[in-house]
Design a protein around this motif. Structure first.
Motif, PDB file in Angstrom:
ATOM      1  N   VAL A  26       0.870  -1.172   0.000  1.00  0.00           N
ATOM      2  CA  VAL A  26       0.000   0.000   0.000  1.00  0.00           C
ATOM      3  C   VAL A  26       0.909   1.224   0.000  1.00  0.00           C
ATOM      4  N   CYS A  27       0.437   2.290  -0.632  1.00  0.00           N
ATOM      5  CA  CYS A  27       1.278   3.485  -0.655  1.00  0.00           C
ATOM      6  C   CYS A  27       0.539   4.677  -0.071  1.00  0.00           C
ATOM      7  N   PHE A  28       1.331   5.658   0.311  1.00  0.00           N
ATOM      8  CA  PHE A  28       0.809   6.876   0.908  1.00  0.00           C
ATOM      9  C   PHE A  28       1.206   8.047   0.020  1.00  0.00           C
ATOM     10  N   ALA A  29       0.204   8.648  -0.606  1.00  0.00           N
ATOM     11  CA  ALA A  29       0.443   9.764  -1.507  1.00  0.00           C
ATOM     12  C   ALA A  29      -0.220  11.003  -0.920  1.00  0.00           C
ATOM     13  N   GLY A  30       0.224  12.148  -1.360  1.00  0.00           N
ATOM     14  CA  GLY A  30      -0.414  13.370  -0.881  1.00  0.00           C
ATOM     15  C   GLY A  30       0.491  14.563  -1.073  1.00  0.00           C
ATOM     16  N   ARG A  31      -0.094  15.749  -0.909  1.00  0.00           N
ATOM     17  CA  ARG A  31       0.683  16.968  -1.073  1.00  0.00           C
ATOM     18  C   ARG A  31       1.823  16.997  -0.072  1.00  0.00           C
ATOM     19  N   SER A  32       2.835  17.709  -0.466  1.00  0.00           N
ATOM     20  CA  SER A  32       3.983  17.887   0.388  1.00  0.00           C
ATOM     21  C   SER A  32       3.535  18.431   1.747  1.00  0.00           C
ATOM     22  N   ASN A  33       4.084  17.861   2.816  1.00  0.00           N
ATOM     23  CA  ASN A  33       3.803  18.346   4.166  1.00  0.00           C
ATOM     24  C   ASN A  33       2.443  17.915   4.736  1.00  0.00           C
ATOM     25  N   VAL A  34       1.708  17.060   4.024  1.00  0.00           N
ATOM     26  CA  VAL A  34       0.378  16.657   4.490  1.00  0.00           C
ATOM     27  C   VAL A  34       0.461  15.720   5.700  1.00  0.00           C
ATOM     28  N   GLY A  35       1.636  15.057   5.851  1.00  0.00           N
ATOM     29  CA  GLY A  35       1.804  14.172   7.002  1.00  0.00           C
ATOM     30  C   GLY A  35       1.965  12.692   6.661  1.00  0.00           C
ATOM     31  N   ASN A  54       9.289  19.577   9.016  1.00  0.00           N
ATOM     32  CA  ASN A  54       8.559  20.797   8.739  1.00  0.00           C
ATOM     33  C   ASN A  54       8.852  21.344   7.358  1.00  0.00           C
ATOM     34  N   THR A  55       9.982  20.914   6.795  1.00  0.00           N
ATOM     35  CA  THR A  55      10.386  21.395   5.479  1.00  0.00           C
ATOM     36  C   THR A  55       9.648  20.605   4.415  1.00  0.00           C
ATOM     37  N   PRO A  56       8.803  21.257   3.610  1.00  0.00           N
ATOM     38  CA  PRO A  56       8.097  20.514   2.559  1.00  0.00           C
ATOM     39  C   PRO A  56       9.104  19.918   1.578  1.00  0.00           C
ATOM     40  N   GLY A  57       8.778  18.775   1.021  1.00  0.00           N
ATOM     41  CA  GLY A  57       9.673  18.150   0.057  1.00  0.00           C
ATOM     42  C   GLY A  57      10.743  17.291   0.715  1.00  0.00           C
ATOM     43  N   ARG A  58      10.527  16.941   1.973  1.00  0.00           N
ATOM     44  CA  ARG A  58      11.505  16.171   2.723  1.00  0.00           C
ATOM     45  C   ARG A  58      11.738  14.804   2.086  1.00  0.00           C
ATOM     46  N   THR A  59      10.653  14.102   1.768  1.00  0.00           N
ATOM     47  CA  THR A  59      10.787  12.767   1.209  1.00  0.00           C
ATOM     48  C   THR A  59      10.968  12.892  -0.306  1.00  0.00           C
ATOM     49  N   GLN A  60      12.129  12.515  -0.809  1.00  0.00           N
ATOM     50  CA  GLN A  60      12.419  12.720  -2.229  1.00  0.00           C
ATOM     51  C   GLN A  60      12.523  11.414  -3.002  1.00  0.00           C
ATOM     52  N   GLU A  61      12.428  10.306  -2.299  1.00  0.00           N
ATOM     53  CA  GLU A  61      12.512   9.008  -2.960  1.00  0.00           C
ATOM     54  C   GLU A  61      11.245   8.237  -2.633  1.00  0.00           C
ATOM     55  N   ILE A  62      11.028   7.139  -3.346  1.00  0.00           N
ATOM     56  CA  ILE A  62       9.964   6.225  -2.963  1.00  0.00           C
ATOM     57  C   ILE A  62      10.569   5.333  -1.882  1.00  0.00           C
ATOM     58  N   TYR A  79       3.591  15.811  -3.606  1.00  0.00           N
ATOM     59  CA  TYR A  79       3.427  16.604  -4.818  1.00  0.00           C
ATOM     60  C   TYR A  79       2.936  18.001  -4.456  1.00  0.00           C
ATOM     61  N   GLY A  80       2.971  18.875  -5.439  1.00  0.00           N
ATOM     62  CA  GLY A  80       2.434  20.218  -5.244  1.00  0.00           C
ATOM     63  C   GLY A  80       3.311  21.145  -4.432  1.00  0.00           C
ATOM     64  N   TYR A  81       4.617  20.852  -4.415  1.00  0.00           N
ATOM     65  CA  TYR A  81       5.535  21.704  -3.669  1.00  0.00           C
ATOM     66  C   TYR A  81       6.141  22.737  -4.608  1.00  0.00           C
ATOM     67  N   ALA A  82       5.654  23.965  -4.495  1.00  0.00           N
ATOM     68  CA  ALA A  82       5.968  25.013  -5.468  1.00  0.00           C
ATOM     69  C   ALA A  82       7.440  25.430  -5.492  1.00  0.00           C
ATOM     70  N   GLU A  83       8.132  25.271  -4.381  1.00  0.00           N
ATOM     71  CA  GLU A  83       9.506  25.771  -4.281  1.00  0.00           C
ATOM     72  C   GLU A  83      10.548  24.877  -4.952  1.00  0.00           C
ATOM     73  N   VAL A  88      13.452  18.866 -11.039  1.00  0.00           N
ATOM     74  CA  VAL A  88      13.244  17.914  -9.940  1.00  0.00           C
ATOM     75  C   VAL A  88      11.769  17.501  -9.893  1.00  0.00           C
ATOM     76  N   VAL A  89      10.892  18.496  -9.998  1.00  0.00           N
ATOM     77  CA  VAL A  89       9.449  18.233  -9.977  1.00  0.00           C
ATOM     78  C   VAL A  89       9.066  17.294 -11.118  1.00  0.00           C
ATOM     79  N   ARG A  90       9.603  17.572 -12.309  1.00  0.00           N
ATOM     80  CA  ARG A  90       9.289  16.732 -13.475  1.00  0.00           C
ATOM     81  C   ARG A  90       9.716  15.287 -13.244  1.00  0.00           C
ATOM     82  N   ARG A  91      10.917  15.126 -12.688  1.00  0.00           N
ATOM     83  CA  ARG A  91      11.449  13.788 -12.452  1.00  0.00           C
ATOM     84  C   ARG A  91      10.558  13.033 -11.451  1.00  0.00           C
TER      85      ARG A  91
END
Ligand code: GTP
Ligand code: MG
Length: 195
Positions: A26-35, A54-62, A79-83, A88-91
């Protein structure tokens, strides 16, 4: 399933790095920083198994975690981390897409939604991808501890209304607070039931 403890298996940056598809996951998906990472820690009872921040985009790998001989738990990059830089976002998007549409043993995707914010357009993009891939997904509302009782119904209505448009959506919505432990037992039971 959760009694045997959980371990970190590996971080994956490309589809060919995925572990053998020899068990349910099972996987956990969601916007950056959602928890997402915090929720995995709450489910497994381990404070720092998945790296939360607290820093969005912390998890960068599966990130793959094993529950004994049982399921894999998969922590996805947010996803959805504007900064984040565009390349990187494309990848990430390409990897996320390949993973969500191409993993035969993926039993369910939990789409985490911050209960303060409800479903956003980027969440709906992922949901549409899951519809297309015929991967059943279930919404898990996070940070319920930050939402006042009187505001809960409004969020639930918005979420139900949006979900009704997605054929791959599982109708039950789980409200959680990793902080207070709300919904954790319920979610464990749901995962254990997905053989
Ligand atoms: P990325 O890896 O960047 O995509 O983020 P993530 O979705 O893994 O979020 P993470 O688990 O790192 O949590 C982000 C922040 O939200 C952290 O500061 C957590 O402590 C906080 N948080 C997560 N869950 C809860 C919750 O249920 N209640 C409260 N109050 N805070 C939470
Ligand atoms: Mg994370």
């Amino acid at each position: 399933l959760f009694a045997g403890g959980a371990e970190f298996l590996k971080g994956v940056v490309a589809m060919d790095g995925l572990p053998p598809d020899d068990r349910a996951e099972v996987c956990f998906a969601g916007r950056s920083n959602v928890g997402k990472s915090t929720l995995i820690n709450a489910l497994t009872g381990r404070k720092a198994l998945a790296r939360a921040s607290n820093t969005p985009g912390r998890t960068q790998e599966i990130n793959y975690f094993t529950l004994g001989d049982g399921h894999y738990l998969v922590d996805l990059p947010g996803y959805g981390y504007a900064e984040a830089p565009v390349d990187v976002v494309r990848r990430w998007q390409a990897l996320l897409k390949a993973y969500l549409s191409g993993r035969a043993t993926l039993r369910r995707a939990f789409v985490l939604v911050d209960m303060r914010h409800g479903i956003k357009p980027v969440d709906e993009e992922i949901m549409a991808l899951l519809d297309t891939s015929a991967v059943t997904f279930q919404v898990v509302l996070t940070k319920a501890d930050k939402v006042k009782e009187k505001d809960r119904d409004r969020v639930l209505r918005q979420v139900r209304e949006k979900l009704s448009k997605h054929p791959a959506a599982f109708p039950e919505i789980v409200q959680t607070s990793s902080e207070k432990g709300q919904g954790i037992t319920t979610l464990r039971a749901i995962i254990a039931g997905l053989a």
